[in-house]
Motif scaffolding. Structure first.
Motif, PDB file in Angstrom:
ATOM      1  N   SER A 244      59.986  36.966  24.457  1.00 51.61           N
ATOM      2  CA  SER A 244      59.889  37.528  25.800  1.00 51.61           C
ATOM      3  C   SER A 244      59.716  39.029  25.636  1.00 51.61           C
ATOM      4  O   SER A 244      60.221  39.626  24.682  1.00 51.61           O
ATOM      5  CB  SER A 244      61.155  37.249  26.612  1.00 51.61           C
ATOM      6  N   TYR A 245      58.979  39.642  26.572  1.00 48.31           N
ATOM      7  CA  TYR A 245      58.753  41.081  26.517  1.00 48.31           C
ATOM      8  C   TYR A 245      59.208  41.753  27.806  1.00 48.31           C
ATOM      9  O   TYR A 245      59.038  41.203  28.905  1.00 48.31           O
ATOM     10  CB  TYR A 245      57.256  41.408  26.353  1.00 48.31           C
ATOM     11  N   MET A 246      59.784  42.949  27.645  1.00 46.17           N
ATOM     12  CA  MET A 246      59.974  43.863  28.773  1.00 46.17           C
ATOM     13  C   MET A 246      59.014  45.014  28.514  1.00 46.17           C
ATOM     14  O   MET A 246      59.110  45.701  27.491  1.00 46.17           O
ATOM     15  CB  MET A 246      61.415  44.365  28.834  1.00 46.17           C
ATOM     16  N   PHE A 247      58.036  45.185  29.395  1.00 47.40           N
ATOM     17  CA  PHE A 247      56.899  46.058  29.131  1.00 47.40           C
ATOM     18  C   PHE A 247      56.929  47.271  30.066  1.00 47.40           C
ATOM     19  O   PHE A 247      56.678  47.148  31.256  1.00 47.40           O
ATOM     20  CB  PHE A 247      55.600  45.269  29.331  1.00 47.40           C
ATOM     21  N   ILE A 248      57.263  48.442  29.497  1.00 47.40           N
ATOM     22  CA  ILE A 248      57.292  49.686  30.259  1.00 47.40           C
ATOM     23  C   ILE A 248      55.884  50.285  30.254  1.00 47.40           C
ATOM     24  O   ILE A 248      55.279  50.429  29.198  1.00 47.40           O
ATOM     25  CB  ILE A 248      58.250  50.714  29.616  1.00 47.40           C
ATOM     26  N   SER A 249      55.369  50.646  31.423  1.00 50.64           N
ATOM     27  CA  SER A 249      54.006  51.192  31.461  1.00 50.64           C
ATOM     28  C   SER A 249      53.741  51.904  32.775  1.00 50.64           C
ATOM     29  O   SER A 249      54.386  51.626  33.785  1.00 50.64           O
ATOM     30  CB  SER A 249      52.979  50.073  31.271  1.00 50.64           C
ATOM     31  N   HIS A 250      52.770  52.855  32.765  1.00 54.42           N
ATOM     32  CA  HIS A 250      52.243  53.346  34.039  1.00 54.42           C
ATOM     33  C   HIS A 250      50.800  52.891  34.221  1.00 54.42           C
ATOM     34  O   HIS A 250      50.133  53.274  35.174  1.00 54.42           O
ATOM     35  CB  HIS A 250      52.374  54.876  34.167  1.00 54.42           C
ATOM     36  N   ASP A 251      50.337  52.012  33.305  1.00 60.85           N
ATOM     37  CA  ASP A 251      48.982  51.453  33.389  1.00 60.85           C
ATOM     38  C   ASP A 251      49.061  50.073  34.042  1.00 60.85           C
ATOM     39  O   ASP A 251      49.508  49.108  33.427  1.00 60.85           O
ATOM     40  CB  ASP A 251      48.384  51.358  31.982  1.00 60.85           C
ATOM     41  N   LEU A 252      48.627  49.978  35.287  1.00 62.04           N
ATOM     42  CA  LEU A 252      48.784  48.724  36.031  1.00 62.04           C
ATOM     43  C   LEU A 252      47.940  47.598  35.457  1.00 62.04           C
ATOM     44  O   LEU A 252      48.345  46.433  35.499  1.00 62.04           O
ATOM     45  CB  LEU A 252      48.430  48.943  37.507  1.00 62.04           C
ATOM     46  N   SER A 253      46.764  47.896  34.910  1.00 61.65           N
ATOM     47  CA  SER A 253      45.923  46.838  34.348  1.00 61.65           C
ATOM     48  C   SER A 253      46.575  46.236  33.107  1.00 61.65           C
ATOM     49  O   SER A 253      46.458  45.031  32.857  1.00 61.65           O
ATOM     50  CB  SER A 253      44.523  47.373  34.010  1.00 61.65           C
ATOM     51  N   THR A 254      47.291  47.065  32.337  1.00 62.24           N
ATOM     52  CA  THR A 254      48.017  46.561  31.163  1.00 62.24           C
ATOM     53  C   THR A 254      49.127  45.612  31.590  1.00 62.24           C
ATOM     54  O   THR A 254      49.311  44.542  31.008  1.00 62.24           O
ATOM     55  CB  THR A 254      48.615  47.738  30.371  1.00 62.24           C
ATOM     56  N   VAL A 255      49.863  45.990  32.629  1.00 63.03           N
ATOM     57  CA  VAL A 255      50.946  45.147  33.139  1.00 63.03           C
ATOM     58  C   VAL A 255      50.394  43.813  33.638  1.00 63.03           C
ATOM     59  O   VAL A 255      50.957  42.747  33.368  1.00 63.03           O
ATOM     60  CB  VAL A 255      51.711  45.890  34.255  1.00 63.03           C
ATOM     61  N   GLU A 256      49.278  43.852  34.351  1.00 63.64           N
ATOM     62  CA  GLU A 256      48.675  42.620  34.860  1.00 63.64           C
ATOM     63  C   GLU A 256      48.207  41.718  33.722  1.00 63.64           C
ATOM     64  O   GLU A 256      48.171  40.496  33.864  1.00 63.64           O
ATOM     65  CB  GLU A 256      47.498  42.951  35.778  1.00 63.64           C
ATOM     66  N   ALA A 257      47.840  42.336  32.571  1.00 60.80           N
ATOM     67  CA  ALA A 257      47.311  41.563  31.455  1.00 60.80           C
ATOM     68  C   ALA A 257      48.385  40.863  30.628  1.00 60.80           C
ATOM     69  O   ALA A 257      48.082  39.908  29.914  1.00 60.80           O
ATOM     70  CB  ALA A 257      46.497  42.481  30.534  1.00 60.80           C
ATOM     71  N   ILE A 258      49.646  41.307  30.717  1.00 60.46           N
ATOM     72  CA  ILE A 258      50.671  40.763  29.818  1.00 60.46           C
ATOM     73  C   ILE A 258      51.899  40.223  30.548  1.00 60.46           C
ATOM     74  O   ILE A 258      52.660  39.426  29.988  1.00 60.46           O
ATOM     75  CB  ILE A 258      51.102  41.858  28.782  1.00 60.46           C
ATOM     76  N   CYS A 259      52.111  40.625  31.814  1.00 58.27           N
ATOM     77  CA  CYS A 259      53.400  40.339  32.476  1.00 58.27           C
ATOM     78  C   CYS A 259      53.319  39.247  33.537  1.00 58.27           C
ATOM     79  O   CYS A 259      52.284  39.051  34.182  1.00 58.27           O
ATOM     80  CB  CYS A 259      53.958  41.615  33.114  1.00 58.27           C
ATOM     81  N   ASP A 260      54.454  38.562  33.711  1.00 60.09           N
ATOM     82  CA  ASP A 260      54.603  37.573  34.780  1.00 60.09           C
ATOM     83  C   ASP A 260      55.132  38.216  36.054  1.00 60.09           C
ATOM     84  O   ASP A 260      54.720  37.860  37.161  1.00 60.09           O
ATOM     85  CB  ASP A 260      55.586  36.472  34.338  1.00 60.09           C
ATOM     86  N   ASP A 261      56.074  39.143  35.875  1.00 58.73           N
ATOM     87  CA  ASP A 261      56.729  39.781  37.015  1.00 58.73           C
ATOM     88  C   ASP A 261      56.735  41.297  36.826  1.00 58.73           C
ATOM     89  O   ASP A 261      56.615  41.795  35.700  1.00 58.73           O
ATOM     90  CB  ASP A 261      58.173  39.269  37.153  1.00 58.73           C
ATOM     91  N   VAL A 262      56.899  42.031  37.930  1.00 58.60           N
ATOM     92  CA  VAL A 262      56.834  43.485  37.893  1.00 58.60           C
ATOM     93  C   VAL A 262      57.977  44.092  38.706  1.00 58.60           C
ATOM     94  O   VAL A 262      58.279  43.621  39.806  1.00 58.60           O
ATOM     95  CB  VAL A 262      55.495  44.004  38.470  1.00 58.60           C
ATOM     96  N   LEU A 263      58.603  45.135  38.135  1.00 57.82           N
ATOM     97  CA  LEU A 263      59.519  45.993  38.887  1.00 57.82           C
ATOM     98  C   LEU A 263      58.816  47.328  39.103  1.00 57.82           C
ATOM     99  O   LEU A 263      58.259  47.891  38.158  1.00 57.82           O
ATOM    100  CB  LEU A 263      60.811  46.263  38.107  1.00 57.82           C
TER     101      LEU A 263
END
Length: 554
Positions: free
Chosen positions: A479-498
């Motif tokens: 499982s990953y917790m992915f810190i980013s300010h790049d929204l396309s990166t978050v959409e490419a790897i994550c199921d949920d977003v805070l």
């Protein structure tokens, strides 16, 4: 027909390695730039973008040398001039805006003194006239408090303001050509919008030509008239911005465009409520900050009652601008920064707030991969030694068993076993980040905290790292917790977003519906500020000025 301002013919730049081997970096490059035209140089790391850009000032990095060809700016042949003659042109004919504005300013001197310094060096105008011109530039670059901002020190302005001030420094001598070297890479999306608008407005108003170095195609789309695509020191394709972005001819250009838009993450079907396993990570009422603790609270409180869960096998993205508390959250969860209130539960076990109080088994379950691979790897140790250390600590491995596991880890992140003998400084940015990931995998973790791990990488390399993360997740059940300010990166790897703002979670939602279903004004501002591969996007962007004033960290 107007004569070109810049003419580059058969440019060759070489370098000598520490071992004395000759390497050709730029291999016979030809191009022109018309007066007032902005040309973008794009390509992945190592393509020669910055090397070519710096050569337009007659400058090369240590160990490099212009070995052939000509560079003409107006009537001046930069390749044939003496160093003294070139120095006389820097700041007046051609100037430079660096990637890191913070590194370009002296922290001990006021901003105004530094912005007008070039006018004094070249004896262009009296100080009073230079200060008046600087204030006009501050106003044109949409800087707040234009009349007084020059009296501040660099640390007293934001990153976006400092980047625009570095542009003012470059423009004060009325250059005909300005070189922008990835000037918005380190900026948040909302800040980037303001900086791009300011750059474009001033360049157009002054009829100034520009070279814009970037690996971000969406940024290039907003500012460039023409694009030069580079790979391995050679030009792959040249064309107008519209043509390159919408009808590329070269296979490599098509690859760059494909990498810009990562494949969206496909969330796995959630199990029935009754069959749900316990979360791999549960965070409740977490509060953390910095400074001396008094009355149970730190001097600077950053995180405020943050709560969330990550189900096993799923990924959580945490987005927000600089200062929103993203990295502080990762550090508090990892125990690097002990929380002063709240708790962290990993696989059903509550962790001690401080990393040093956690058991080896607890440390193993959760690993962290840091943003800057350069500072995360010991430059004096070989890759083999770096990977061997956690194997000894967590597994007690030594000798041949440890060597075999090092090779296995390198293979897992798609690096050759021969890399074990190299030092970090001999690896590319993407390779170093893979080593960082391999080091985390050495502990056989269940959860990996990824803190902006692709932000310093070019588009193609970042896309490859994301694909590797997906592959490892499938193979190892991570499982990953992915810190980013790049929204396309978050959409490419994550199921949920805070979505975080000033240390608080302002919205939580599925990544797949983030763009369409976000309701909080700050979330909407972030989403609307992500540049599109559309040359008319910036000109047509309409945002509520009150919203921008309320939330944007400019």
């Amino acid at each position: 027909m107007t004569d070109p301002l810049v003419t580059v013919e058969k440019l060759r730049i070489g370098a000598t390695t520490d071992s004395g081997r000759k390497v050709e970096i730029i291999k016979g490059v030809d191009f022109e730039i018309a007066p007032g035209e902005i040309v973008a140089l794009i390509g992945e790391s190592g393509s020669g973008k910055t090397t070519i850009a710096l050569s337009l000032m007659g400058h090369t990095r240590t160990g490099c040398k212009i070995e052939g060809g000509t560079i003409r700016i107006g009537d001046c042949d930069m390749t044939a001039m003496s160093n003294r003659a070139r120095a006389a042109l820097r700041g007046t004919e051609v100037s430079y805006v660096p990637q890191s504005a913070a590194a370009a300013f002296n922290p001990s001197k006021r901003i105004m003194d530094q912005v007008i310094e070039i006018a004094a060096i070249h004896e262009l105008m009296p100080r009073a006239e230079a200060e008046k011109k600087a204030v006009e530039l501050f106003r044109a670059l949409a800087l707040p408090d234009a009349d007084t901002i020059g009296q501040r020190y660099p640390h007293q302005v934001s990153g976006g303001q400092l980047q625009r001030l570095s542009a003012a420094m470059a423009l004060i001598g009325d250059p005909k050509l300005v070189i922008f070297d990835e000037p918005t890479t380190a900026l948040d999306v909302t800040t980037q919008i303001e900086v791009l608008r300011a750059f474009k407005s001033v360049m157009r108003a002054g009829g100034i030509a520009g070279v814009y170095v970037s690996h971000d195609l969406a940024v290039v789309a907003q500012i460039a008239d023409r694009i030069i695509v580079l790979k391995g020191g050679e030009i792959q394709e040249v064309g107008g911005a519209e043509q390159i972005l919408n009808a590329p001819r070269d296979a490599y250009t098509k690859q760059l465009l494909a990498a810009f838009e990562p494949v969206p993450h496909q969330p796995e079907e959630q199990p029935a409520q009754s069959a749900k396993p316990k979360p791999v990570l549960e965070v409740f009422d977490l509060c953390a900050g910095y400074g001396a603790i008094r009355n149970g609270e730190p001097a600077a409180k950053i995180l405020k009652d943050v709560s969330f869960k990550i189900e096993r096998g799923r990924n959580l993205g945490v987005i927000g601008e600089s200062g929103s508390g993203k990295s502080t959250l990762a550090r508090a969860v990892a125990g690097i920064l002990p929380a002063y209130r709240g708790g962290v539960i990993v696989d059903g076990t509550e962790m001690k707030p401080d990393l040093k109080d956690r058991s080896k088994a607890e440390l193993r379950r959760m690993q962290m991969v840091f943003q800057l691979a350069d500072t995360a790897l010991n430059p004096a140790h070989s890759i083999g030694a770096i990977l061997a250390r956690p194997l000894t600590f967590y597994e007690g491995l030594r000798g041949k068993a440890r060597e075999a596991r090092v090779t296995e880890l390198l293979d897992m992140v798609h690096l050759p076993a021969s890399l074990r003998h190299r030092l970090p400084g001999e690896l590319s940015g993407g390779q170093k980040q893979r080593v960082n990931l391999a080091r985390a995998l050495a502990a056989k973790p269940e959860l990996i905290l990824c803190d902006e791990i692709t932000s310093a990488l070019d588009t193609v390399v970042a896309a490859a790292i994301l694909e590797l993360l997906k592959e490892l997740q499938s193979e190892l059940g991570l499982s990953y917790m992915f810190i980013s300010h790049d929204l396309s990166t978050v959409e490419a790897i994550c199921d949920d977003v805070l979505v975080m703002y000033k240390g608080e979670v302002v919205e939580a939602l599925p990544a797949a519906t983030m763009s369409s279903e976000a309701t909080h004004p700050y979330s909407r501002l972030l989403i609307s500020s992500v540049p599109k591969l559309d040359t008319g996007w910036l000109a047509g962007l309409e945002q509520d000025p009150e919203l921008v004033a309320q939330f944007a960290n400019r």
